[in-house]
Design an enzyme around this catalytic site. Structure first.
Site, short mmCIF file in Angstrom:
data_model
loop_
_atom_site.label_atom_id
_atom_site.label_comp_id
_atom_site.label_asym_id
_atom_site.label_seq_id
_atom_site.Cartn_x
_atom_site.Cartn_y
_atom_site.Cartn_z
N ASP A 269 -82.23 83.53 65.15
CA ASP A 269 -83.69 82.62 65.79
C ASP A 269 -84.66 82.55 65.49
O ASP A 269 -85.58 82.94 63.89
CB ASP A 269 -84.68 84.09 66.18
CG ASP A 269 -85.83 84.34 66.93
OD1 ASP A 269 -86.25 82.99 67.30
OD2 ASP A 269 -86.18 84.88 67.63
N ARG A 270 -85.22 80.34 65.12
CA ARG A 270 -86.40 80.19 64.38
C ARG A 270 -87.58 80.45 64.97
O ARG A 270 -88.28 80.18 63.68
CB ARG A 270 -85.69 78.72 64.39
CG ARG A 270 -84.37 78.39 63.94
CD ARG A 270 -84.34 77.37 64.24
NE ARG A 270 -84.87 75.91 63.42
CZ ARG A 270 -84.83 75.52 63.22
NH1 ARG A 270 -84.61 74.34 64.52
NH2 ARG A 270 -85.77 74.15 62.49
#
Length: 319
Positions: A269-270
């Site tokens: 997850d960025r």
């Protein structure tokens, strides 16, 4: 696949914001799935609330379809999904046609909007659980912290207790992009700015590996598609929502959460990298449990939550 459930509509007679401002006849868009059960007083006692993310609405409950269908962890619950305050369908700058005159709101306002709706429409003042995805997780966490006796369990998905760093910068940049657009300043829809803002969000929603696996032409096409969708958004819906998100900070409040808590994070997850968000959050919430998993879809890997149905079944059952 979840059968498409039509939206229903309700109006809150009067809603008051934290600022003291009020709106009358505030529309609420919502969907329900499952059957309600009643306690001895005739009050619904099996409600679970699903709260969508930044760009979603009440139809986003389809993201957890694997949990609500037969055999799913939520099959015996009455699941209520509400289009949040500030989102099209419910009271927002666009839906009310108030534009810039719509009151600016906070995450707590969004929570209280949901609570007031549940009370006025269903007579519900306590729910079994709240599940929130991304910005919906902001609301779920705030709800649990501010009103710790109103839910039994809490499931925050790919989210955080605060907006800092790159997330703050992204929200701020989007607003600068829109507010600085000549069309916006002239009072017309800033389609190009809205399109570019949507493209920017797209470039952070998936993992680096996902983007690397696309041909350049495919990436360009996906960006254009997102831009076209973004151009249809209302600028004040976007700006007001971003301002609410930018003020999200529950530092010092998570310790008051009493609901049993199960947090899900995606390693790729960025927006909310586990090492910066879900891992420290799990350490701040009393007795919170944490599940991390891999997904090439990054932030959107939350759509794979059905793979963890048995974990959720066990959690809800208290095992």
């Amino acid at each position: 696949m979840m059968e498409e459930i039509p939206a229903s509509y309700f109006k809150i007679e009067e809603f008051q914001f934290e600022s003291g401002e009020k709106i009358q006849e505030a529309p609420v868009e919502y969907r329900t799935t499952g059957k309600p059960s009643l306690d001895d007083m005739g009050v619904i006692d099996n409600a679970v609330i699903y709260i969508h993310g930044w760009s979603g609405d009440c139809s986003s409950v389809r993201r957890i379809a694997a949990l609500t269908e037969p055999g799913g962890a939520l099959e015996n619950f009455f699941v209520i999904s509400i289009s949040s305050l500030g989102s099209p369908g419910s009271a927002s700058p666009s839906t009310t046609a108030m534009g810039k005159d719509f009151p600016e709101y906070t995450i707590l306002d969004m929570v209280n909007f949901q609570r007031q709706f549940l009370d006025e429409k269903f007579g519900i003042r306590k729910v079994r659980g709240v599940i929130g995805t991304s910005m919906g997780g902001f609301q779920a966490l705030q709800w649990a912290a501010e009103y710790p006796d109103e839910m039994e369990f809490l499931i925050p998905l790919v989210t955080s207790w605060q907006v800092r760093g790159i997330n703050y910068a992204l929200f701020s940049y989007m607003n600068h992009l829109i507010e600085g657009d000549p069309e916006f300043r002239a009072g017309t829809r800033p389609e190009r700015a809205l399109s570019l803002a949507s493209m920017l969000m797209y470039l952070h929603g998936l993992s680096r590996e996902y983007y690397q696996g696309l041909e350049n032409a495919e990436l360009e096409s996906s960006m254009m598609d997102m831009g076209s969708e973004g151009a249809l958004m209302d600028p004040y819906d976007v700006i007001w929502r971003n301002r609410a998100a930018m003020k999200h900070d529950l530092s010092g409040k998570l310790e008051s959460i009493r609901a049993r808590t199960l947090i899900f994070g995606v390693n790729q997850d960025r927006y909310f990298p586990p090492e910066l968000d879900t891992i420290p959050m799990a350490q701040l919430i009393p007795k919170a449990e944490l599940v991390l998993f891999d997904s090439e879809c990054g932030h959107l890997g939350v759509n794979e939550i059905g793979k963890y149905n048995e974990i959720i079944v066990s959690f809800i059952g208290g095992d």
